[in-house]
Design an enzyme around this catalytic site. Structure first.
Site, PDB file in Angstrom:
ATOM      1  N   LYS A   1       0.704  -1.150   0.016  1.00  0.00           N
ATOM      2  CA  LYS A   1      -0.042   0.010   0.058  1.00  0.00           C
ATOM      3  C   LYS A   1       0.869   1.259  -0.053  1.00  0.00           C
ATOM      4  CE  LYS A   1      -3.419   2.584   0.021  1.00  0.00           C
ATOM      5  NZ  LYS A   1      -4.470   2.612   0.996  1.00  0.00           N
TER       6      LYS A   1
ATOM      7  N   LYS B   1      -0.311  11.643   5.932  1.00  0.00           N
ATOM      8  CA  LYS B   1       0.047  10.702   6.798  1.00  0.00           C
ATOM      9  C   LYS B   1       0.757   9.404   6.107  1.00  0.00           C
ATOM     10  CE  LYS B   1      -2.957   7.910   7.520  1.00  0.00           C
ATOM     11  NZ  LYS B   1      -3.203   6.159   6.909  1.00  0.00           N
TER      12      LYS B   1
END
Length: 289
Positions: free
Chosen positions: A170, A238
């Site tokens: 990811k 983030k």
């Protein structure tokens, strides 16, 4: 199947709804009463506490913003490890640090709980349509146990390695997505500054080697400066931190990733954190103002 679903945000709400439509009993838990009401209106159930969502579940799915929230749900005194029974399957579909996923899997195994990390790509549209790409880390037998549920949520479901591997893939996904958004933004600025219709120009790009899912879905909204969030800048910021940390742990240099991380950080610093990550265009425009 009884499914506890923790985290009913932009992505989680649609994913939980698809599970309800597929015939599963879905008990949702979220800090937003409005999101819980939406799930109930679709035929799901609302839990008053986290423990209530976990206690009777065969599967618990977490779809949360960051590592601290996942840690709170798993390790908190009223959380998954406290209320989950042996044999429970925990599918964490959040995007978090790989080391957090490994720690969750290790602690869960001590309690007889099976845990896999299964972050997703595809944005809100993929969550709505049930066409997400799902990259999974964990034991092969646990991944196979999860496929019945995951097939409701995605069309590309790949076991990529042991615990934490899903999160590493990811991270790679997010660096590519961020880079493409930055380049599409620069292409729009170049076309407009050169007096070329950006809609026509990007239509050509979308049909050639430069074509991508981002160009397919977002080129028109970017040209119109419509940045309704499907995935927010502050969450991508983030994620870039996760990528930089993963690169440091692996001992590799990712120079283009560093530039993209700075552009996304700039977007957040300029007050665009709540906008879609395609709002990188606003940063490129400001540089050229």
């Amino acid at each position: 199947m009884n499914i506890g679903f923790i985290g009913l945000g932009i992505m989680g709400a649609h994913m939980a709804a698809n599970l309800v439509r597929a015939g599963h009993t879905v008990v949702g838990y979220d800090v937003s009463e409005q999101q819980l009401d939406r799930l109930v209106a679709l035929g799901g159930k609302a839990a008053g506490t986290l423990g209530e969502a976990v206690a009777q579940a065969h599967v618990v799915i977490t779809m949360l913003p960051d590592s601290p929230q996942v840690e709170e749900v798993v390790f908190g005194g009223a959380g998954l490890l406290e209320y989950g029974s042996a044999g429970l399957l925990h599918i964490d579909m959040s995007t978090i640090r790989p080391e957090t996923s490994r720690r969750v899997a290790q602690a869960a195994a001590v309690k007889g709980i099976r845990a896999i990390d299964a972050p997703v790509s595809g944005g809100e549209r993929g969550a709505i349509d049930g066409t997400l790409s799902i990259m999974i880390g964990g034991r092969a037998e646990d991944v196979e146990s999860a496929r019945e549920v995951l097939r409701v949520l995605g069309t590309t479901i790949v076991h990529v390695g042991p615990s934490g591997a899903g999160q590493t893939v990811k991270a790679a996904n997010q660096l590519v997505v961020g880079g493409i958004y930055g380049l599409v933004a620069e292409a729009i600025v170049l076309l407009e500054a050169s007096g070329v219709d950006p809609a026509a120009g990007l239509d050509v790009l979308a049909g050639g080697l430069a074509g991508s899912r981002i160009l397919e879905l977002k080129r028109h909204s970017m040209i119109k400066r419509e940045f309704t969030p499907g995935f927010r800048i502050d969450l991508h910021d983030k994620d870039m931190g996760i990528i930089i940390a993963a690169a440091r742990e692996a001992g590799v240099a990712l120079p283009l990733t560093g530039v993209v991380a700075q552009l996304i950080a700039a977007a957040k610093a300029q007050g665009h954190g709540s906008l879609d990550h395609s709002a990188l265009l606003k940063v490129i425009e400001r540089i050229n103002a």
